[in-house]
Design a protein around this motif. Sequence first.
Motif, mmCIF file in Angstrom:
data_model
loop_
_atom_site.group_PDB
_atom_site.id
_atom_site.type_symbol
_atom_site.label_atom_id
_atom_site.label_comp_id
_atom_site.label_asym_id
_atom_site.label_seq_id
_atom_site.Cartn_x
_atom_site.Cartn_y
_atom_site.Cartn_z
ATOM 1 N N THR A 1 -24.103 34.390 -7.046
ATOM 2 C CA THR A 1 -23.036 35.082 -7.752
ATOM 3 C C THR A 1 -22.989 34.679 -9.219
ATOM 4 O O THR A 1 -22.246 35.242 -9.997
ATOM 5 N N TYR A 2 -23.810 33.680 -9.562
ATOM 6 C CA TYR A 2 -23.828 33.218 -10.945
ATOM 7 C C TYR A 2 -24.522 34.268 -11.816
ATOM 8 O O TYR A 2 -25.446 34.938 -11.365
ATOM 9 N N GLY A 3 -24.062 34.404 -13.065
ATOM 10 C CA GLY A 3 -24.721 35.347 -13.978
ATOM 11 C C GLY A 3 -24.918 34.718 -15.332
ATOM 12 O O GLY A 3 -24.195 33.805 -15.709
ATOM 13 N N PHE A 4 -25.911 35.190 -16.066
ATOM 14 C CA PHE A 4 -26.221 34.592 -17.365
ATOM 15 C C PHE A 4 -25.445 35.214 -18.521
ATOM 16 O O PHE A 4 -25.349 34.642 -19.594
ATOM 17 N N SER A 5 -24.961 36.436 -18.331
ATOM 18 C CA SER A 5 -24.148 37.020 -19.391
ATOM 19 C C SER A 5 -22.739 36.497 -19.171
ATOM 20 O O SER A 5 -22.360 36.173 -18.050
ATOM 21 N N HIS A 6 -21.981 36.383 -20.241
ATOM 22 C CA HIS A 6 -20.656 35.834 -20.034
ATOM 23 C C HIS A 6 -19.602 36.848 -20.414
ATOM 24 O O HIS A 6 -19.385 37.137 -21.580
ATOM 25 N N GLY A 7 -18.993 37.438 -19.381
ATOM 26 C CA GLY A 7 -17.921 38.396 -19.606
ATOM 27 C C GLY A 7 -18.420 39.698 -20.203
ATOM 28 O O GLY A 7 -19.471 40.209 -19.827
ATOM 29 N N VAL A 8 -17.649 40.184 -21.156
ATOM 30 C CA VAL A 8 -17.901 41.508 -21.711
ATOM 31 C C VAL A 8 -18.939 41.410 -22.830
ATOM 32 O O VAL A 8 -18.668 40.842 -23.877
ATOM 33 N N GLU A 9 -20.128 41.937 -22.581
ATOM 34 C CA GLU A 9 -21.188 41.846 -23.585
ATOM 35 C C GLU A 9 -21.040 42.930 -24.657
ATOM 36 O O GLU A 9 -21.389 42.729 -25.804
ATOM 37 N N TRP A 10 -20.573 44.088 -24.226
ATOM 38 C CA TRP A 10 -20.340 45.178 -25.182
ATOM 39 C C TRP A 10 -18.838 45.239 -25.450
ATOM 40 O O TRP A 10 -18.074 45.684 -24.607
ATOM 41 N N GLY A 11 -18.439 44.814 -26.635
ATOM 42 C CA GLY A 11 -17.013 44.678 -26.897
ATOM 43 C C GLY A 11 -16.390 45.842 -27.647
ATOM 44 O O GLY A 11 -16.869 46.983 -27.581
ATOM 45 N N TRP A 12 -15.314 45.522 -28.377
ATOM 46 C CA TRP A 12 -14.526 46.586 -29.005
ATOM 47 C C TRP A 12 -15.297 47.446 -30.016
ATOM 48 O O TRP A 12 -15.000 48.641 -30.136
ATOM 49 N N PRO A 13 -16.289 46.921 -30.760
ATOM 50 C CA PRO A 13 -16.975 47.838 -31.687
ATOM 51 C C PRO A 13 -17.624 49.011 -30.955
ATOM 52 O O PRO A 13 -17.643 50.138 -31.462
ATOM 53 N N ILE A 14 -18.103 48.738 -29.730
ATOM 54 C CA ILE A 14 -18.709 49.823 -28.963
ATOM 55 C C ILE A 14 -17.630 50.811 -28.521
ATOM 56 O O ILE A 14 -17.819 52.031 -28.576
ATOM 57 N N ALA A 15 -16.461 50.272 -28.126
ATOM 58 C CA ALA A 15 -15.361 51.163 -27.726
ATOM 59 C C ALA A 15 -14.952 52.048 -28.903
ATOM 60 O O ALA A 15 -14.712 53.252 -28.744
ATOM 61 N N VAL A 16 -14.876 51.458 -30.097
ATOM 62 C CA VAL A 16 -14.507 52.244 -31.281
ATOM 63 C C VAL A 16 -15.599 53.279 -31.577
ATOM 64 O O VAL A 16 -15.306 54.442 -31.880
ATOM 65 N N TYR A 17 -16.844 52.867 -31.441
ATOM 66 C CA TYR A 17 -17.934 53.830 -31.645
ATOM 67 C C TYR A 17 -17.806 54.992 -30.659
ATOM 68 O O TYR A 17 -17.947 56.163 -31.040
ATOM 69 N N LEU A 18 -17.530 54.676 -29.406
ATOM 70 C CA LEU A 18 -17.400 55.729 -28.392
ATOM 71 C C LEU A 18 -16.256 56.672 -28.762
ATOM 72 O O LEU A 18 -16.354 57.887 -28.577
#
Lengths: 223, 320
Positions: free
Chosen positions: B8-25
């Motif tokens: 269940t362990y993962g190497f990415s931590h939390g949200v990799e694509w953050g608010w700039p992507i949301a604003v772009y969308l």
Amino acid sequence: MENDGKRRAFLKVLGLGSVTLGTAGYSVVSEAGKTEKKPHYGMIFDQNKCVGCTDCEVACRKVNAVPEGQVRLYVENKTDPETPMEKRYVRVSCQQCEDAPCVAVCPSKACHRDAKTGIVTMNPDDCIACKYCVVACPYDVRFINHKTKAAENCNFCLNTNFAKGKEPACVEACKYKALVFGDLNDEASYINQILHVKDSVRMKPTFGTKPSLRYIPVVKAGV
Amino acid sequence: MNGAINFTYGFSHGVEWGWPIAVYLLLAGISGGALIVALLVRFYKKQQVDTPLLKAASLVSFVTIAFGMVFLVGDLEKPLYFWKILIHYNFSSVMSIGVMAISIYIPLTLVMCLYLFEKEISVILAKKSKLVGYFAMVMSILTRFRPLVEVLSVVFAVVICAYTGFLISVLVRFPILNTAILPALFVVSGLSAGTASAGMVASWFFKEDAHSSDMKTLHVIEWPIMAVEIMLIAMLFVSLLVGNEFQQTTTVAFQSGVYANLFWFGVMGLGFGLPLVLNFALGKHVAHSQMAFYLSGMASVLGVLCLRMFIIYAGQTFGV
Ligand code: SF4
Ligand code: SF4
Ligand code: SF4
């Protein structure tokens, strides 16, 4: 694994015939299965042998110059708290998918399949660090290397040990022989010999990415 | 699922694509939505003159997509390597396909602006007599293709809105994102934010009369668009609710925690509730006021921003 099993059965049937027929049959098989010529590297993690010493992690970070606080390979302790004496460790690393989403989504082809070995690997110079591969990997085993600012995954030490003709660093480091690396397309390889006699599973196969890592889970009789 | 062994362990931590992507969308949605609405109105009403609505929409679509690119490229850890996308083309990557679509779409929006601001640009260039001559020449060639450019603009505007949905719906690890509804939801919410933005800009900068025929049209289509948007969100929720065990665990995102607040107050309250109240609950006097018009327009745009934020953040938080 299932395919390997079938091929073996097929060869056994042929083996009942004359030797010449057998060799003829074999060459037909190798022509039909195009993948035969190309290697397909895979790895076994045997949970029955792993003691969780993390020597593999340490060796990996050293050989591949993975920055402090980051890992390509992690040994997760999945021991059930109800039965603390029955230790369970699991290797977390790139599963080397045959249908790799990371390769499919990378817009700059930095994340690619090495032409010679078929190993999913990286060209850090081409990576724009968009993190698309990081979010697209179903196993969550990719990360942006702090130093190179490029995405990275376990590539079986392709540019380090493999290039020198050595086994991957983790395999070398494991004193308990919990890790086996080899060519799944080579019928005679040690990895195939083990797979022929032991039950193994793939991690989260429902994602349909055909991972190349095989896990031999601890199965206690009566469970 | 694979009961024998799992990690269940993962190497990415939390949200990799953050608010700039949301604003772009959001910006890509506004850009596409505004142009689609204004051009469809033009086609439907067979307009020949350049309306304030179309002026506003062309300007909005060009400016928002240009700013959107700033956020998109700025979010890369190596923004100066962006050109690598253009030389190593990967046809299986939605991002590559999107970049290709954008590099056609941005010039289209620019040409649309040239058509609609031809007079204004000529006036500015008139001070340098030579340039105005060149400009007139270029425009005389461009004008011949205007019907084609308009149709292509609508097509690519839809592609831009839809691709932003496909971009994240291919992420199999995240049940909220990995749905077929997402691209449709992004087109429709883009239309809603685009309609509001184009309407506000038309009335503020281009002095479109609030009771003109185009503004009435926008006011009429606004509500069905909103209804479809609500329906798509409801479908998304239900498909998760009745889905497999992983999909079901993600419905928490709608029920408690900061993302649930973002969803209920931002998307539902601000985006849908406030415009509905302003326009229907407080009587004709309020509904017809200028203040209500701008307030409800901004509320819809912010609501769509909240929707994008919710999808991006909650989507990446609840992984398999
Ligand atoms: S496990 Fe992830 S990083 Fe490795 S090949 Fe598969 S998708 Fe790519
Ligand atoms: S982060 Fe790098 S390797 Fe990963 S998809 Fe983007 S460009 Fe490709
Ligand atoms: S070195 Fe071997 S025994 Fe130690 S943690 Fe790694 S796989 Fe397990």
